[in-house]
Design a protein around this motif. Structure first.
Motif, short mmCIF file in Angstrom:
data_model
loop_
_atom_site.label_atom_id
_atom_site.label_comp_id
_atom_site.label_asym_id
_atom_site.label_seq_id
_atom_site.Cartn_x
_atom_site.Cartn_y
_atom_site.Cartn_z
N ASP A 84 0.60 -1.43 0.07
CA ASP A 84 -0.03 0.15 0.19
C ASP A 84 0.82 0.83 0.35
O ASP A 84 0.68 2.22 -0.74
N THR A 87 2.59 2.21 -3.52
CA THR A 87 1.26 2.16 -4.51
C THR A 87 1.43 3.60 -4.66
O THR A 87 1.05 4.18 -5.35
N LYS A 123 -2.85 0.78 -13.83
CA LYS A 123 -3.01 -0.54 -14.42
C LYS A 123 -3.15 -1.21 -15.31
O LYS A 123 -3.16 -1.90 -15.67
N LEU A 129 3.62 -6.31 -8.27
CA LEU A 129 4.70 -5.81 -7.35
C LEU A 129 4.12 -6.77 -5.87
O LEU A 129 3.00 -7.89 -6.26
#
Length: 293
Positions: A84, A87, A123, A129
């Motif tokens: 997270d 990202t 995307k 990842l």
């Protein structure tokens, strides 16, 4: 060291036939200086990217990953950040969004729209990842091979070499670390993929011989001689971080990042220049600087 030297000798024998009869292919990075001066990233080869704290190595790794993922598969293996956290940072780089804006809630309509568009663009990239914490060595290498063969990954990035060995199951001696990197290099060569491993360096004290506090390869070699396995050695450095406003030929150093391209014998090959973009979310290529007075 006898075992390591013997393994290194056998490695050269294994790789020599493919190198002699094969013209190395490469992938573009999206950075014009890397692509033009260094012919991009060479497939089948291993890079070590070193730098002291706050020099920009992790940001460079993230931005390289994002740019390469526009046309080739990239597997990013974070060793410190959660998926997270990573990202969020990738979205900031991709969308040119300052991290402080992302953290503020609620988002205004303009920022929400920008984040939404950035996520859609993200995307569409060939970007993967994966956390590999508590993997054993065999599972780790099987994971790499699966991504390379099944998802056509051409670039693997490990963003903290020292932490990698702490995150994997078991303990690793210096010789076992060397064997691990050797195994990874053989895998990259066999499957025609390139890899980048980040190595944290210590910032040296300024001396008469090294007034600009540029790290040396001795820092990379502190635990084991990874430089003997790496095909390419890059060191990132910021002079302005140490309060140095001009280099030895009077170039302005403000917001400048130098990428020193070295060989395994600590020989200087080239120097590439970058600067922070306007929002400090990523890098831009700088024009060639003065090299002589």
């Amino acid at each position: 060291m006898k075992t390591i030297n013997t393994l290194y000798h056998h490695l050269n024998k294994i790789l020599a036939p493919s190198v002699d009869g094969f013209v190395s292919s490469s992938i573009n990075t999206g950075f014009s200086n890397i692509d033009q001066q260094l012919n991009g990233l060479q497939l089948g080869e291993l890079y070590v990217l070193g730098g002291a704290a706050a020099m920009g190595t992790k940001t460079m790794a993230k931005e390289l990953a994002l740019r390469v993922a526009n046309h080739s598969g990239v597997l990013f293996l974070p060793q410190v950040e959660s998926l997270d956290e990573l990202t969020k940072k990738l979205l900031c780089i991709e969308g040119d969004i300052q991290s402080c804006s992302i953290e503020k809630q609620p988002w205004d309509a303009k920022l929400a729209s920008k984040v939404s568009k950035t996520m859609k663009a993200f995307k569409q990239k060939n970007f993967y990842l994966k956390n590999v914490w508590q993997y054993n060595e065999d599972d780790f290498f099987q994971l790499l091979e699966d991504y390379i063969t099944q998802s056509d990954v051409k670039l693997i990035i490990i963003d903290h070499e020292e932490r990698l060995f702490k995150n994997l199951k078991g303990s690793f001696s210096a010789e076992e670390k060397y064997l691990f990197v050797l195994k990874m290099k053989l895998l990259l060569n066999r499957l025609n993929c390139c890899g980048i491993i980040l190595r944290k360096l210590n910032a040296p004290e300024p001396t008469e011989e090294n007034p600009y506090q540029i790290p040396s390869l001795e820092d990379i070699q502190s635990e084991y001689d990874i430089t003997r396995l790496a095909n390419h050695l890059w060191i990132m450095h910021r002079l302005d971080y140490y309060g140095i406003e001009e280099d030895e030929v009077n170039n302005d150093t403000k917001n400048r990042i130098d990428l020193f391209v070295m060989d395994e014998d600590e020989g200087y090959l080239d120097n590439l220049y970058f600067q922070f973009n306007e929002r400090f979310t990523g890098f831009e290529v700088m024009e060639e600087l003065r090299k002589t007075k």
